[in-house]
Design a protein around this motif. Sequence first.
Motif, PDB file in Angstrom:
ATOM      1  N   GLY A  50      20.032  -6.407 -34.163  1.00  0.00           N
ATOM      2  CA  GLY A  50      21.156  -5.530 -34.495  1.00  0.00           C
ATOM      3  C   GLY A  50      20.815  -4.386 -35.431  1.00  0.00           C
ATOM      4  N   SER A  51      19.534  -4.125 -35.686  1.00  0.00           N
ATOM      5  CA  SER A  51      19.195  -3.016 -36.582  1.00  0.00           C
ATOM      6  C   SER A  51      19.492  -1.671 -35.914  1.00  0.00           C
ATOM      7  N   THR A  52      20.044  -0.766 -36.676  1.00  0.00           N
ATOM      8  CA  THR A  52      20.256   0.598 -36.168  1.00  0.00           C
ATOM      9  C   THR A  52      19.453   1.612 -36.992  1.00  0.00           C
ATOM     10  N   VAL A  53      18.521   1.114 -37.797  1.00  0.00           N
ATOM     11  CA  VAL A  53      17.763   2.028 -38.671  1.00  0.00           C
ATOM     12  C   VAL A  53      16.248   1.950 -38.446  1.00  0.00           C
ATOM     13  N   ASP A  54      15.835   1.235 -37.435  1.00  0.00           N
ATOM     14  CA  ASP A  54      14.395   1.063 -37.211  1.00  0.00           C
ATOM     15  C   ASP A  54      13.970   1.605 -35.856  1.00  0.00           C
ATOM     16  N   GLY A  55      14.486   2.774 -35.526  1.00  0.00           N
ATOM     17  CA  GLY A  55      14.195   3.384 -34.229  1.00  0.00           C
ATOM     18  C   GLY A  55      15.507   3.695 -33.523  1.00  0.00           C
ATOM     19  N   PRO A  56      15.421   4.258 -32.322  1.00  0.00           N
ATOM     20  CA  PRO A  56      16.643   4.665 -31.617  1.00  0.00           C
ATOM     21  C   PRO A  56      17.459   3.472 -31.115  1.00  0.00           C
ATOM     22  N   GLY A  57      18.771   3.636 -31.081  1.00  0.00           N
ATOM     23  CA  GLY A  57      19.653   2.603 -30.547  1.00  0.00           C
ATOM     24  C   GLY A  57      19.662   1.354 -31.412  1.00  0.00           C
ATOM     25  N   VAL A  58      20.014   0.254 -30.785  1.00  0.00           N
ATOM     26  CA  VAL A  58      20.065  -1.029 -31.496  1.00  0.00           C
ATOM     27  C   VAL A  58      18.747  -1.762 -31.254  1.00  0.00           C
ATOM     28  N   ARG A  59      18.151  -2.284 -32.318  1.00  0.00           N
ATOM     29  CA  ARG A  59      16.796  -2.832 -32.224  1.00  0.00           C
ATOM     30  C   ARG A  59      16.738  -4.314 -32.579  1.00  0.00           C
ATOM     31  N   VAL A  60      15.851  -5.010 -31.898  1.00  0.00           N
ATOM     32  CA  VAL A  60      15.332  -6.279 -32.401  1.00  0.00           C
ATOM     33  C   VAL A  60      14.078  -5.915 -33.183  1.00  0.00           C
ATOM     34  N   VAL A  61      13.954  -6.474 -34.383  1.00  0.00           N
ATOM     35  CA  VAL A  61      12.786  -6.151 -35.211  1.00  0.00           C
ATOM     36  C   VAL A  61      11.984  -7.427 -35.466  1.00  0.00           C
ATOM     37  N   GLY A  62      10.690  -7.367 -35.187  1.00  0.00           N
ATOM     38  CA  GLY A  62       9.771  -8.442 -35.559  1.00  0.00           C
ATOM     39  C   GLY A  62       9.080  -8.033 -36.845  1.00  0.00           C
ATOM     40  N   LEU A 104      19.398  -4.855 -25.078  1.00  0.00           N
ATOM     41  CA  LEU A 104      18.712  -3.739 -25.740  1.00  0.00           C
ATOM     42  C   LEU A 104      18.742  -2.494 -24.870  1.00  0.00           C
ATOM     43  N   ASN A 105      18.529  -2.679 -23.587  1.00  0.00           N
ATOM     44  CA  ASN A 105      18.560  -1.523 -22.691  1.00  0.00           C
ATOM     45  C   ASN A 105      19.959  -0.929 -22.635  1.00  0.00           C
ATOM     46  N   ALA A 106      20.978  -1.816 -22.602  1.00  0.00           N
ATOM     47  CA  ALA A 106      22.360  -1.324 -22.540  1.00  0.00           C
ATOM     48  C   ALA A 106      22.713  -0.541 -23.804  1.00  0.00           C
ATOM     49  N   MET A 107      22.113  -0.919 -24.932  1.00  0.00           N
ATOM     50  CA  MET A 107      22.436  -0.243 -26.204  1.00  0.00           C
ATOM     51  C   MET A 107      21.403   0.830 -26.544  1.00  0.00           C
ATOM     52  N   LEU A 108      20.643   1.234 -25.506  1.00  0.00           N
ATOM     53  CA  LEU A 108      19.638   2.299 -25.661  1.00  0.00           C
ATOM     54  C   LEU A 108      18.704   2.030 -26.832  1.00  0.00           C
ATOM     55  N   GLY A 109      18.440   0.747 -27.032  1.00  0.00           N
ATOM     56  CA  GLY A 109      17.604   0.359 -28.165  1.00  0.00           C
ATOM     57  C   GLY A 109      16.245  -0.126 -27.716  1.00  0.00           C
ATOM     58  N   GLY A 110      15.735  -1.116 -28.417  1.00  0.00           N
ATOM     59  CA  GLY A 110      14.415  -1.617 -28.077  1.00  0.00           C
ATOM     60  C   GLY A 110      13.889  -2.569 -29.123  1.00  0.00           C
ATOM     61  N   PHE A 111      12.592  -2.691 -29.129  1.00  0.00           N
ATOM     62  CA  PHE A 111      11.899  -3.627 -30.017  1.00  0.00           C
ATOM     63  C   PHE A 111      11.034  -2.851 -31.000  1.00  0.00           C
ATOM     64  N   THR A 112      11.178  -3.178 -32.257  1.00  0.00           N
ATOM     65  CA  THR A 112      10.351  -2.556 -33.299  1.00  0.00           C
ATOM     66  C   THR A 112       9.520  -3.629 -33.974  1.00  0.00           C
ATOM     67  N   MET A 135       8.730  -5.798 -19.730  1.00  0.00           N
ATOM     68  CA  MET A 135      10.142  -6.148 -19.510  1.00  0.00           C
ATOM     69  C   MET A 135      11.025  -4.904 -19.546  1.00  0.00           C
ATOM     70  N   GLY A 136      10.419  -3.760 -19.623  1.00  0.00           N
ATOM     71  CA  GLY A 136      11.192  -2.515 -19.639  1.00  0.00           C
ATOM     72  C   GLY A 136      11.848  -2.219 -20.973  1.00  0.00           C
ATOM     73  N   ILE A 137      11.304  -2.802 -22.044  1.00  0.00           N
ATOM     74  CA  ILE A 137      11.898  -2.612 -23.381  1.00  0.00           C
ATOM     75  C   ILE A 137      11.180  -1.476 -24.117  1.00  0.00           C
ATOM     76  N   HIS A 138      11.948  -0.593 -24.711  1.00  0.00           N
ATOM     77  CA  HIS A 138      11.391   0.496 -25.530  1.00  0.00           C
ATOM     78  C   HIS A 138      10.689  -0.109 -26.752  1.00  0.00           C
ATOM     79  N   THR A 139       9.512   0.424 -27.099  1.00  0.00           N
ATOM     80  CA  THR A 139       8.739  -0.159 -28.202  1.00  0.00           C
ATOM     81  C   THR A 139       8.529   0.843 -29.338  1.00  0.00           C
ATOM     82  N   ALA A 140       8.599   0.333 -30.546  1.00  0.00           N
ATOM     83  CA  ALA A 140       8.334   1.166 -31.727  1.00  0.00           C
ATOM     84  C   ALA A 140       7.467   0.384 -32.707  1.00  0.00           C
ATOM     85  N   LEU A 141       6.546   1.093 -33.326  1.00  0.00           N
ATOM     86  CA  LEU A 141       5.664   0.511 -34.347  1.00  0.00           C
ATOM     87  C   LEU A 141       5.986   1.162 -35.681  1.00  0.00           C
ATOM     88  N   ASP A 142       6.375   0.323 -36.643  1.00  0.00           N
ATOM     89  CA  ASP A 142       6.643   0.810 -37.996  1.00  0.00           C
ATOM     90  C   ASP A 142       5.409   0.510 -38.834  1.00  0.00           C
TER      91      ASP A 142
END
Length: 280
Positions: A50-62, A104-112, A135-142
Amino acid sequence: MTEAPLKTISLEAKSPFELRVNLGHGLPDVDKRTALATGEMGFLHSFTTGSTVDGPGVRVVGWTTGCQYRCQYCHNPDTWTLSNGIPVTLEKATQELRKYRYGLNAMLGGFTLSGGEPLMQDRFAVKLFAAAKGMGIHTALDTNGSLGERLSDEEIETIDLVLLDIKAWDPERHKQLTGMDVAPVLDFARRLAERRRPVWLRYVLVPGLTDDAEEISRIARFAAKLKNFQRVDVLPFHQMGRFKWKALKIHYALDSVEPMNQQGVDRALSLFREEGLKAY
Ligand code: SF4
């Protein structure tokens, strides 16, 4: 490798501000070395949703554990030590992500992947990003950027967005603030620019420590010149991580520093915007 939830605690956390220590303590060193070399197992502080500050859209963050920096303002010093994290197989981490892929795709988010410093576990990071992309998930590296040379050009392509911390411009100041050199960070930024990879700059603004106007302007000019910095996130310092320093019995130099005020944030934003960057 030993399957080793040595202490049982949920991988999911409400926020990275949960204090977590020693969750991988007791895992044999040989298994840690194998995990780091193969990427078949990683060490995670937690997964948050549910993060909205770690990349675009709603994110799952590891949130990975292990960091070679010692930032004076770090909010999560429990992530510094690899063995504070939960040992998690790549398969289990991938399963976790799979649960969220449609949402995540529906919320234009992804995995960070954040931390800690995710590239301390570069093989695990690379494999998890590849699985997410599969899996078609947008990826971000912090990242603090200093271990970027661990990624091949092909591996960089599996990362849709890099959230790059530039913590200071002046080499001495950077060293004092983090304990490490700034040069590899700037090299990684230049390499990402050469490869036209999208970057968001993250800048932690601390009163009296990182709010020098000339320093901010130098970073802004550097980022603007590279052309691949899509935006800047100015992150005002707060004291939410102070309790962790106390609990871990580490000397905390910023104990009496006030949270950054709005005036200081606005000033930093305008310095970035003066160079043509989108800053928030
Ligand atoms: S790079 Fe991040 S995790 Fe590492 S010490 Fe700095 S703020 Fe903390």
